[in-house]
Design a protein around this motif. Structure first.
Motif, mmCIF file in Angstrom:
data_model
loop_
_atom_site.group_PDB
_atom_site.id
_atom_site.type_symbol
_atom_site.label_atom_id
_atom_site.label_comp_id
_atom_site.label_asym_id
_atom_site.label_seq_id
_atom_site.Cartn_x
_atom_site.Cartn_y
_atom_site.Cartn_z
ATOM 1 N N GLN A 32 34.926 3.021 -20.153
ATOM 2 C CA GLN A 32 34.609 4.162 -19.286
ATOM 3 C C GLN A 32 33.191 4.666 -19.565
ATOM 4 O O GLN A 32 32.435 4.960 -18.649
ATOM 5 N N ASN A 33 32.834 4.721 -20.832
ATOM 6 C CA ASN A 33 31.483 5.173 -21.208
ATOM 7 C C ASN A 33 30.410 4.172 -20.800
ATOM 8 O O ASN A 33 29.274 4.562 -20.535
ATOM 9 N N ARG A 34 30.743 2.883 -20.754
ATOM 10 C CA ARG A 34 29.783 1.868 -20.304
ATOM 11 C C ARG A 34 29.636 1.871 -18.786
ATOM 12 O O ARG A 34 28.574 1.526 -18.266
ATOM 13 N N ILE A 35 30.693 2.224 -18.089
ATOM 14 C CA ILE A 35 30.659 2.239 -16.620
ATOM 15 C C ILE A 35 29.795 3.381 -16.099
ATOM 16 O O ILE A 35 28.997 3.201 -15.171
ATOM 17 N N ARG A 36 29.925 4.533 -16.693
ATOM 18 C CA ARG A 36 29.252 5.745 -16.200
ATOM 19 C C ARG A 36 27.757 5.545 -15.948
ATOM 20 O O ARG A 36 27.286 5.852 -14.846
ATOM 21 N N LEU A 39 26.635 3.287 -12.643
ATOM 22 C CA LEU A 39 27.146 3.585 -11.314
ATOM 23 C C LEU A 39 26.043 3.925 -10.321
ATOM 24 O O LEU A 39 26.173 3.658 -9.126
ATOM 25 N N VAL A 40 24.962 4.525 -10.804
ATOM 26 C CA VAL A 40 23.860 4.932 -9.930
ATOM 27 C C VAL A 40 22.549 4.517 -10.590
ATOM 28 O O VAL A 40 22.337 4.800 -11.767
ATOM 29 N N LYS A 45 15.734 -0.708 -9.078
ATOM 30 C CA LYS A 45 16.275 -1.194 -10.353
ATOM 31 C C LYS A 45 17.667 -1.772 -10.160
ATOM 32 O O LYS A 45 18.386 -1.434 -9.226
ATOM 33 N N LEU A 46 18.027 -2.629 -11.093
ATOM 34 C CA LEU A 46 19.376 -3.176 -11.153
ATOM 35 C C LEU A 46 20.105 -2.529 -12.325
ATOM 36 O O LEU A 46 19.491 -2.195 -13.340
ATOM 37 N N PRO A 47 21.411 -2.379 -12.226
ATOM 38 C CA PRO A 47 22.144 -1.824 -13.375
ATOM 39 C C PRO A 47 22.081 -2.788 -14.553
ATOM 40 O O PRO A 47 21.980 -4.004 -14.366
ATOM 41 N N GLN A 48 22.131 -2.256 -15.751
ATOM 42 C CA GLN A 48 22.075 -3.101 -16.949
ATOM 43 C C GLN A 48 23.317 -3.973 -17.083
ATOM 44 O O GLN A 48 23.260 -5.038 -17.697
ATOM 45 N N GLU A 49 24.449 -3.501 -16.546
ATOM 46 C CA GLU A 49 25.683 -4.280 -16.563
ATOM 47 C C GLU A 49 26.293 -4.215 -15.168
ATOM 48 O O GLU A 49 26.076 -3.269 -14.423
ATOM 49 N N LYS A 53 32.422 -5.869 -12.843
ATOM 50 C CA LYS A 53 33.008 -6.596 -13.983
ATOM 51 C C LYS A 53 33.583 -5.609 -15.007
ATOM 52 O O LYS A 53 34.658 -5.841 -15.565
ATOM 53 N N LEU A 54 32.852 -4.524 -15.246
ATOM 54 C CA LEU A 54 33.335 -3.518 -16.194
ATOM 55 C C LEU A 54 34.625 -2.863 -15.686
ATOM 56 O O LEU A 54 35.564 -2.642 -16.462
ATOM 57 N N ILE A 55 34.672 -2.579 -14.391
ATOM 58 C CA ILE A 55 35.877 -1.966 -13.823
ATOM 59 C C ILE A 55 37.047 -2.945 -13.889
ATOM 60 O O ILE A 55 38.185 -2.546 -14.163
#
Length: 159
Positions: A32-36, A39-40, A45-49, A53-55
């Motif tokens: 949950q902490n990695r997803i937050r 999300l935006v 830019k691209l998200p780091q993860e 996949k995390l969800i």
């Protein structure tokens, strides 16, 4: 299915299942902490993860937790504890003894604190009787907790 699925469905002792449950709860919180933060992001830019996949990992971890909790609850409802009924009842009794012990300790501290120094004040309860009940409650807690711990390491987790 997740990579944990083999660990969730394998034969194990109840204590191992309880440890695995704690690990899964930490993993769910960590995901949950990695997803937050992914999300935006800014347009450029691209998200780091990958949030999808995390969800998916989060979904799998929660499904694993569900399976494990069902096994733990089934075990707690079917395992007898000498003199206490089934394990679920022993756990409830242990929890209530712990709560009573904590509350009695707090009452004793409050009575001692509120009566420190002023000679015009007196306690409305017997600290001696309260201490005796605290000692008895502590002994009963330790006795049932020892039984529960022993069962946790000796009992196979139900399927």
């Amino acid at each position: 299915m997740s990579d944990n699925n083999d660990r969730i469905n394998k034969k194990m002792k109840l204590a191992e299942g309880l440890l695995l449950r704690a690990d899964l709860l930490k993993k769910i919180e960590h995901l949950q902490n990695r997803i937050r933060p992914v999300l935006v992001v800014s347009d450029d830019k691209l998200p780091q993860e990958d949030p999808d996949k995390l969800i998916a990992q989060l979904r799998n971890a929660i499904q694993d937790l569900e399976t494990l909790v069902i096994r733990i609850n089934k075990t707690n409802n079917e395992t007898l504890v000498e003199g206490e009924g089934v394990l679920m009842e022993a756990l409830a009794k242990r929890d209530s003894l712990k709560m009573l012990s904590e509350r009695l300790r707090r009452i004793r501290l409050d009575a001692q604190f509120n009566n420190s120094g002023d000679s015009n004040l007196k306690n409305t309860i017997s600290i001696k009787k309260l201490q005796k009940e605290m000692d008895e409650t502590g002994r009963a807690f330790r006795k049932i907790d020892s039984k529960i711990q022993e069962i946790n390491w000796l009992t196979e987790l139900k399927d």
